[in-house]
Scaffold this motif. Structure first.
Motif, short mmCIF file in Angstrom:
data_model
loop_
_atom_site.label_atom_id
_atom_site.label_comp_id
_atom_site.label_asym_id
_atom_site.label_seq_id
_atom_site.Cartn_x
_atom_site.Cartn_y
_atom_site.Cartn_z
N GLY A 124 0.79 -1.22 0.00
CA GLY A 124 0.00 0.00 0.00
C GLY A 124 0.82 1.27 0.00
O GLY A 124 0.28 2.36 -0.17
N LEU A 125 2.14 1.12 0.21
CA LEU A 125 3.01 2.30 0.16
C LEU A 125 3.40 2.53 -1.30
O LEU A 125 4.17 1.78 -1.85
CB LEU A 125 4.28 2.09 0.97
CG LEU A 125 4.21 2.12 2.49
CD1 LEU A 125 5.62 2.04 3.06
CD2 LEU A 125 3.52 3.37 2.98
N ALA A 126 2.86 3.53 -1.91
CA ALA A 126 3.20 3.82 -3.30
C ALA A 126 3.42 5.32 -3.43
O ALA A 126 2.66 6.02 -4.09
CB ALA A 126 2.10 3.35 -4.23
N PRO A 127 4.47 5.82 -2.77
CA PRO A 127 4.68 7.27 -2.78
C PRO A 127 5.06 7.78 -4.16
O PRO A 127 5.75 7.10 -4.92
CB PRO A 127 5.83 7.46 -1.79
CG PRO A 127 6.56 6.17 -1.82
CD PRO A 127 5.54 5.10 -2.08
N ALA A 128 4.60 8.97 -4.47
CA ALA A 128 4.96 9.59 -5.74
C ALA A 128 6.42 10.01 -5.74
O ALA A 128 7.07 10.05 -6.78
CB ALA A 128 4.06 10.80 -5.99
N THR A 129 6.94 10.31 -4.58
CA THR A 129 8.36 10.68 -4.46
C THR A 129 9.03 9.68 -3.53
O THR A 129 8.35 9.02 -2.73
CB THR A 129 8.51 12.09 -3.87
OG1 THR A 129 7.81 12.14 -2.62
CG2 THR A 129 7.93 13.15 -4.80
N PRO A 130 10.36 9.55 -3.60
CA PRO A 130 11.04 8.59 -2.72
C PRO A 130 10.77 8.90 -1.24
O PRO A 130 10.62 10.06 -0.85
CB PRO A 130 12.52 8.79 -3.07
CG PRO A 130 12.53 9.37 -4.44
CD PRO A 130 11.29 10.21 -4.53
N LEU A 131 10.74 7.83 -0.44
CA LEU A 131 10.62 8.01 1.01
C LEU A 131 11.91 8.69 1.50
O LEU A 131 13.00 8.39 1.03
CB LEU A 131 10.48 6.66 1.72
CG LEU A 131 9.25 5.81 1.39
CD1 LEU A 131 9.33 4.49 2.17
CD2 LEU A 131 7.97 6.54 1.72
N ARG A 132 11.73 9.57 2.48
CA ARG A 132 12.90 10.23 3.08
C ARG A 132 13.08 9.64 4.47
O ARG A 132 12.31 9.92 5.40
CB ARG A 132 12.63 11.73 3.13
CG ARG A 132 13.73 12.58 3.72
CD ARG A 132 13.33 14.05 3.56
NE ARG A 132 13.84 14.88 4.64
CZ ARG A 132 15.07 15.40 4.68
NH1 ARG A 132 15.91 15.15 3.70
NH2 ARG A 132 15.43 16.15 5.69
#
Lengths: 55, 236
Positions: free
Chosen positions: B130-138
């Protein structure tokens, strides 16, 4: 000099029977002392007087 | 009933309280598990936190991998229970054989404490589903031995099986050498077991759970497993 390596040296003193000592040391290396993914090991055996054990 | 996260504490563990704080922020309950315990107190998920278990003597994670509680973690994982190893916990999982490969000294030979960008990819896991971030995780790293290594066949198997679940990337999502903080093969930051329920990662999601402290991107990993466990409980 064409190469240099730094390794780990362990001196392990064992008690008990000597008959299966190579197997015991091998098991210790494989289970804990050495990580086969990134390390390899070899060992030699000496008796308390410092000589190779007979047989 | 809140989802219960078991957080294992070895002598030398130091991120257990941060993990418990993150678990609370995710609306779940943290249960401290002691390394000498032989049972997991009925928890829904196990976290092996960061630190220097047993002083990391011999090799990072090597002694901890033989702690009494690891037998219980092994059984829990074999039964499909979600297990997350963070930093030192990842090293412990590799030493215990619950995940393949090993973590070597950073390519720089220096301890690295810095923010990294992470791309979520591969097969779904309890911690990344379910984690589908548009930008990379920081999410930050903090380690001296985080360079992921495995033999070529193992790396190929991980890639083909979608088991590389987190990869160091730049701001545009590209896995470049500059984005790789430690020299890990294929920019690997986190991997999953064949069954997907055991995940190891070098970055610290528990230290990225509050925007005030720089990022809240890690919180999603704790929420993901909580949501998955609650969903499973409802369907039973």
């Amino acid at each position: 000099m064409t190469d240099v390596r730094v390794g780990r040296y362990l001196a392990v003193t064992l008690g008990g029977a000597t008959a299966d000592v190579a197997e015991r040391v091998t098991a210790m290396c494989e289970r804990l002392l050495c990580n086969g993914v990134i390390e390899e090991f070899r060992f030699s055996l000496r008796d308390e007087a410092g000589s190779e054990p007979a047989g | 009933m809140p989802v219960r996260f078991g957080i294992v504490v070895f002598p030398g563990t130091w991120s257990d309280r941060d993990c418990a704080h993150a678990v609370a922020l995710a609306g779940s309950e943290a249960v401290t598990l002691w390394h000498a315990d032989r049972e997991l107190a009925g928890v829904d998920c196990v976290i092996l936190p960061g630190g220097f278990a047993y002083g990391d003597y011999l090799r990072a994670g090597a002694i901890a991998a033989h702690a009494p509680i690891i037998a219980a973690v092994r059984s829990f994982a074999a039964a499909g229970g979600p297990v997350l190893g963070i930093c030192n916990g990842f090293q412990v999982l590799c030493e215990a054989g619950l995940l393949p490969g090993a973590l070597l000294r950073n390519r720089s030979l220096q301890f690295r404490c810095q923010w990294t960008g992470l791309r979520v990819e591969g097969r779904p896991t309890p911690f990344t589903a379910g984690l589908a971030p548009a930008t990379p995780l920081r999410i930050p790293i903090s380690h001296g031995e985080g360079r992921y290594h495995a033999d070529p066949d193992t790396i190929a198997g991980l890639e083909l099986g979608g088991r590389v679940v987190l990869r160091y990337v730049d701001a545009r999502g590209a896995a470049t050498p500059d984005a790789n903080p430690n020299g890990s093969l294929h920019n690997i930051a986190g991997i999953a077991s064949a069954a997907g329920n055991v995940v190891g990662m070098m970055p610290h999601p528990e230290r990225a759970c509050e925007a005030l402290l720089g990022s809240a991107d890690g919180l999603g990993m704790f929420r993901a497993v909580a949501a998955a466990r609650l969903g499973a409980a409802r369907s039973r």
